[in-house]
Design an enzyme around this catalytic site. Structure first.
Site, mmCIF file in Angstrom:
data_model
loop_
_atom_site.group_PDB
_atom_site.id
_atom_site.type_symbol
_atom_site.label_atom_id
_atom_site.label_comp_id
_atom_site.label_asym_id
_atom_site.label_seq_id
_atom_site.Cartn_x
_atom_site.Cartn_y
_atom_site.Cartn_z
ATOM 1 N N ASP A 260 49.642 57.683 54.807
ATOM 2 C CA ASP A 260 50.782 58.599 54.833
ATOM 3 C C ASP A 260 51.112 59.055 56.254
ATOM 4 O O ASP A 260 52.270 59.085 56.667
ATOM 5 C CB ASP A 260 50.506 59.817 53.939
ATOM 6 C CG ASP A 260 50.174 59.407 52.514
ATOM 7 O OD1 ASP A 260 50.375 58.220 52.167
ATOM 8 O OD2 ASP A 260 49.710 60.264 51.742
ATOM 9 N N GLY B 280 54.017 63.486 45.548
ATOM 10 C CA GLY B 280 53.497 62.189 45.980
ATOM 11 C C GLY B 280 54.367 61.511 47.026
ATOM 12 O O GLY B 280 54.304 60.295 47.200
ATOM 13 N N LEU B 281 55.179 62.291 47.752
ATOM 14 C CA LEU B 281 56.027 61.708 48.801
ATOM 15 C C LEU B 281 55.567 62.152 50.192
ATOM 16 O O LEU B 281 56.305 62.065 51.164
ATOM 17 C CB LEU B 281 57.498 62.076 48.573
ATOM 18 C CG LEU B 281 58.099 61.589 47.248
ATOM 19 C CD1 LEU B 281 59.556 62.048 47.105
ATOM 20 C CD2 LEU B 281 58.028 60.060 47.133
ATOM 21 N N SER B 282 54.336 62.633 50.278
ATOM 22 C CA SER B 282 53.678 62.940 51.556
ATOM 23 C C SER B 282 54.317 64.079 52.326
ATOM 24 O O SER B 282 54.537 63.976 53.543
ATOM 25 C CB SER B 282 53.601 61.698 52.436
ATOM 26 O OG SER B 282 52.821 60.741 51.812
ATOM 27 N N SER B 283 54.565 65.166 51.646
ATOM 28 C CA SER B 283 55.062 66.347 52.352
ATOM 29 C C SER B 283 54.024 66.836 53.350
ATOM 30 O O SER B 283 54.366 67.286 54.447
ATOM 31 C CB SER B 283 55.400 67.461 51.360
ATOM 32 O OG SER B 283 54.294 67.723 50.519
ATOM 33 N N THR C 254 44.141 51.597 48.488
ATOM 34 C CA THR C 254 43.536 50.535 49.291
ATOM 35 C C THR C 254 43.286 51.021 50.716
ATOM 36 O O THR C 254 42.494 50.412 51.427
ATOM 37 C CB THR C 254 44.477 49.317 49.344
ATOM 38 O OG1 THR C 254 45.804 49.801 49.601
ATOM 39 C CG2 THR C 254 44.477 48.547 48.026
ATOM 40 N N GLU D 292 48.084 50.652 46.560
ATOM 41 C CA GLU D 292 47.675 52.023 46.237
ATOM 42 C C GLU D 292 46.156 52.134 46.163
ATOM 43 O O GLU D 292 45.489 51.299 45.541
ATOM 44 C CB GLU D 292 48.313 52.410 44.902
ATOM 45 C CG GLU D 292 48.961 53.756 44.895
ATOM 46 C CD GLU D 292 50.128 53.888 45.876
ATOM 47 O OE1 GLU D 292 49.894 54.401 46.995
ATOM 48 O OE2 GLU D 292 51.246 53.505 45.527
ATOM 49 N N TYR E 37 41.624 62.237 42.364
ATOM 50 C CA TYR E 37 41.702 61.336 43.531
ATOM 51 C C TYR E 37 40.301 61.069 44.095
ATOM 52 O O TYR E 37 39.885 59.914 44.222
ATOM 53 C CB TYR E 37 42.655 61.927 44.578
ATOM 54 C CG TYR E 37 42.850 61.079 45.814
ATOM 55 C CD1 TYR E 37 43.981 60.294 45.972
ATOM 56 C CD2 TYR E 37 41.902 61.067 46.847
ATOM 57 C CE1 TYR E 37 44.172 59.520 47.111
ATOM 58 C CE2 TYR E 37 42.088 60.305 47.981
ATOM 59 C CZ TYR E 37 43.223 59.540 48.110
ATOM 60 O OH TYR E 37 43.403 58.777 49.237
HETATM 61 C C1 GAF Z 1 47.522 59.582 48.873
HETATM 62 C C2 GAF Z 1 46.607 59.526 50.086
HETATM 63 F F1 GAF Z 1 46.924 60.524 50.952
HETATM 64 C C3 GAF Z 1 46.715 58.172 50.787
HETATM 65 O O1 GAF Z 1 45.790 58.109 51.840
HETATM 66 C C4 GAF Z 1 46.478 57.022 49.795
HETATM 67 O O2 GAF Z 1 45.104 56.904 49.485
HETATM 68 C C5 GAF Z 1 47.318 57.211 48.539
HETATM 69 O O3 GAF Z 1 47.174 58.504 47.984
HETATM 70 C C6 GAF Z 1 46.980 56.207 47.475
HETATM 71 O O4 GAF Z 1 47.356 54.934 47.860
HETATM 72 O O5 GAF Z 1 48.852 59.500 49.252
#
Ligand code: GAF
Length: 375
Positions: A162, A114-117, A26, A24, A211
């Site tokens: 993602d 946090g599941l990349s919608s 990284t 995470e 973030y």
């Molecule tokens: C989010 C970001 F979109 C990813 O690129 C990544 O940095 C993540 O947070 C953290 O690991 O999902």
């Protein structure tokens, strides 16, 4: 839905959301991540138009937006349509002529969890539009273009993870990605292991305050190391010894962020090796360590996510649990023995509600294929 609204048969594309097993914060440090594409996804249906308009309908928002293909906006407007429009803008910037089209979107990736919608939306749209204009990009290139949609159009300073997993995931596998050169290795997830995703119901956002702050703090630590040692452009190139030597020159928070990122890279590579050997106990141990590091050093967790991880510890069947994704809310990922997964999910939900008063959504998921055409 597309046919009824736009009177044209669409080509349909699907792109999944993701859960990250480990690694995470990284990715933007050019390090390692190990995500899995999941069985929540966005569908994009596309058909050409002759009036030069781009008309986008979102079933989820119940809204239609219209743009002129010949004069697209330069920047996003903090609207759901930024993601699909941003795809057209980035493709135009690559020298592609963007024609008019109708696009209909539908997805079941929970938003803000946090599941990349957003990555699923970008990748599905990217496949749809490139197919319409007759261009094919290899998966890693397509992922980079989608990342640029976020970075340059939407204004979210995310890394590549993602979009990459949404474009390149593989059924029943986790993907160890080297975010420096985008080389990757697939590791099978044993059939008797379930991915139990537990939504804390606390909203997560990449564009929002924390973030980018964490990113800046970790990059400041890297700059200190780079002032002493050549060839450390990213924390990927730094070591824990560097922190021992020069940590005292860093702001205390920067030192903590860097300790998380550097140790997380080591854990992620170790976890992929353990997964390849089928050593699930070691994967679980590394996930637990990763959560502690994410919570204590990176301060990327929240009370609810720490509680969700804590409450999972002694439920039968647990292999490993941690907060997944960008942090400050969202979901935990629990690797659980398949036969115990339904009982695990039920107990976790009951305990979480009893402790926090919040009713969580808990999903038993499986690793799915990356984006592709459906019809
Ligand atoms: C989010 C970001 F979109 C990813 O690129 C990544 O940095 C993540 O947070 C953290 O690991 O999902």
């Amino acid at each position: 839905m597309h046919l009824a609204r736009f009177h044209a048969e669409p080509s349909v594309f699907v792109a999944p959301g993701r859960v990250n097993l480990i690694g995470e914060h990284t990715d933007y440090a050019e390090g390692f991540v190990m995500p899995v594409a999941i069985n929540f996804a966005t569908l994009a249906g596309i058909s050409p138009r002759t009036d030069g308009k781009i008309v986008i309908y979102s079933e989820n928002f119940g809204e239609e937006k219209t743009f002129d293909a010949a004069s697209l906006p330069a920047k996003g407007s903090k609207d759901w349509s930024d993601y699909p429009v941003g795809v057209a803008v980035i493709l135009a910037g690559e020298g592609n002529k963007i024609p008019g089209f109708s696009l209909s979107l539908w997805g079941d990736v929970p938003l803000g969890s946090g599941l990349s919608s957003s990555a699923a939306l970008e990748v599905a749209t990217m496949l749809a539009v490139t197919s319409l204009i007759g261009v094919t990009y290899p998966g890693p290139v397509l992922a980079r273009l989608c990342q640029r949609v976020e970075n340059e159009f939407v204004g979210a300073n995310c890394g590549i993870m993602d979009q990459f997993i949404s474009a390149n995931g593989k059924k029943d596998h986790a993907l160890l990605l080297d975010c420096r050169d985008l080389s990757f290795r697939l590791a099978p997830i044993p059939a008797n292991v379930a991915l139990v995703i537990a939504n804390t119901m606390v909203k997560h956002s990449v564009a929002g305050g924390d973030y980018p702050t964490r990113r800046r703090e970790s990059e400041a630590a890297c700059a200190v190391i780079a002032s002493h040692r050549q060839n450390v452009p990213f924390l990927r190139d730094a070591t824990l010894e560097d922190l021992e030597k020069w940590g005292s020159e860093m702001a205390p928070k920067s030192l903590m962020r860097a300790r998380h990122v550097i140790s997380e890279d080591l854990r992620t590579v170790a976890a992929s090796e353990a997964l390849l050997k089928g050593d699930m106990a070691e994967v679980g141990r590394l996930m637990a360590e990763a959560h502690t590091s994410y919570s204590k050093d990176f301060e990327g967790s929240c009370v609810e996510a720490d509680t969700m991880v804590e409450l999972a510890q002694d439920i039968p069947g647990l292999i490993g649990a941690r907060l997944t994704g960008g942090g400050f809310g969202g979901c935990t990922i629990n690797l659980v023995e398949q036969s115990q997964a339904p009982a695990f999910a039920k107990t976790l939900a009951e305990r979480y509600t009893a402790k926090t008063g919040i009713v969580p959504e808990i999903h038993i998921c499986h690793a799915s294929d990356g984006a592709h055409q459906l019809k």
